[in-house]
Design a protein around this motif. Sequence first.
Motif, PDB file in Angstrom:
ATOM      1  N   ASN A 120       0.871  -1.201   0.075  1.00  0.00           N
ATOM      2  CA  ASN A 120       0.078  -0.058   0.019  1.00  0.00           C
ATOM      3  C   ASN A 120       0.810   1.311  -0.070  1.00  0.00           C
ATOM      4  OD1 ASN A 120      -2.663  -1.426  -0.068  1.00  0.00           O
ATOM      5  ND2 ASN A 120      -2.744  -1.364   2.118  1.00  0.00           N
ATOM      6  N   HIS A 121       1.966   1.080   0.690  1.00  0.00           N
ATOM      7  CA  HIS A 121       2.824   2.575   0.978  1.00  0.00           C
ATOM      8  C   HIS A 121       3.521   2.738  -0.468  1.00  0.00           C
ATOM      9  CE1 HIS A 121       4.572   5.406   3.222  1.00  0.00           C
ATOM     10  NE2 HIS A 121       5.751   5.179   2.813  1.00  0.00           N
ATOM     11  N   VAL A 122       3.896   1.260  -1.148  1.00  0.00           N
ATOM     12  CA  VAL A 122       4.705   1.456  -2.368  1.00  0.00           C
ATOM     13  C   VAL A 122       3.663   2.221  -3.569  1.00  0.00           C
ATOM     14  CG1 VAL A 122       5.483   0.213  -4.346  1.00  0.00           C
ATOM     15  CG2 VAL A 122       6.348  -0.234  -2.082  1.00  0.00           C
ATOM     16  N   ARG A 123       2.321   1.751  -3.528  1.00  0.00           N
ATOM     17  CA  ARG A 123       1.468   2.249  -4.308  1.00  0.00           C
ATOM     18  C   ARG A 123       1.290   3.671  -4.046  1.00  0.00           C
ATOM     19  NH1 ARG A 123      -0.965   0.323  -8.022  1.00  0.00           N
ATOM     20  NH2 ARG A 123      -0.646  -1.817  -7.303  1.00  0.00           N
ATOM     21  N   ARG A 124       1.220   4.055  -2.670  1.00  0.00           N
ATOM     22  CA  ARG A 124       0.726   5.614  -2.483  1.00  0.00           C
ATOM     23  C   ARG A 124       2.269   6.497  -3.059  1.00  0.00           C
ATOM     24  NH1 ARG A 124      -0.793   4.679   2.159  1.00  0.00           N
ATOM     25  NH2 ARG A 124       1.360   5.158   3.510  1.00  0.00           N
ATOM     26  N   VAL A 135       5.080   4.329 -15.817  1.00  0.00           N
ATOM     27  CA  VAL A 135       5.385   3.116 -15.521  1.00  0.00           C
ATOM     28  C   VAL A 135       6.096   2.130 -16.612  1.00  0.00           C
ATOM     29  CG1 VAL A 135       4.581   0.979 -14.537  1.00  0.00           C
ATOM     30  CG2 VAL A 135       3.679   3.152 -13.677  1.00  0.00           C
ATOM     31  N   ASP A 136       5.594   2.269 -17.843  1.00  0.00           N
ATOM     32  CA  ASP A 136       5.970   1.519 -18.783  1.00  0.00           C
ATOM     33  C   ASP A 136       7.579   1.975 -19.408  1.00  0.00           C
ATOM     34  OD1 ASP A 136       3.698  -0.177 -18.939  1.00  0.00           O
ATOM     35  OD2 ASP A 136       2.721   1.480 -20.612  1.00  0.00           O
ATOM     36  N   ALA A 137       7.776   3.225 -19.232  1.00  0.00           N
ATOM     37  CA  ALA A 137       8.871   3.786 -19.755  1.00  0.00           C
ATOM     38  C   ALA A 137      10.078   3.407 -18.772  1.00  0.00           C
ATOM     39  CB  ALA A 137       8.848   5.191 -19.729  1.00  0.00           C
ATOM     40  N   LEU A 138       9.583   3.574 -17.517  1.00  0.00           N
ATOM     41  CA  LEU A 138      10.851   3.142 -16.131  1.00  0.00           C
ATOM     42  C   LEU A 138      10.833   1.459 -16.439  1.00  0.00           C
ATOM     43  CD1 LEU A 138      12.203   3.508 -13.637  1.00  0.00           C
ATOM     44  CD2 LEU A 138       9.880   3.076 -12.468  1.00  0.00           C
TER      45      LEU A 138
END
Length: 156
Positions: A120-124, A135-138
Amino acid sequence: MAEPEYLNDRERRAWHGFLTMQEDLRRHMNRQLLGASGLSLADFSVLSALSQSPDGSLRVFELRELLRWEKTRLTHQVSRMVTRGLVERRSSREDARGNVVALTGQGRSAIELATPLHVNHVRRVFFDVISPRQVDALAAVSEAVLQALQDEPIED
């Protein structure tokens, strides 16, 4: 030896931003995990890797390769975790010379408690602040750099 081609302003901004983000993100995630679960980010990495193994254990070299850690770092981290009762060391059944690191009941409980909090923290702090295109570029950048590193000879 040829004169190095220095980074231009755009490259310097990207490189500095990447390094700063990586360090700040690690420090932030470590503090958050410690506060929420009592586990460090390193503890979480080890426990997460072990919990994804069918029997909750991995040979030391497998764990080291999976985490991409130096042998000394893993040895010290596992020793600290053994002392805290999160993992145990055992001899390998397949090879008496090899060692296995295995989750204990306490370690399994700790990772089961910490995982949803961490995700949850990673998402936030990460995925909610970047676009799907980013996200795709990363992912593409990460894969390209990792491939280049794999192909690069190590120079002493």
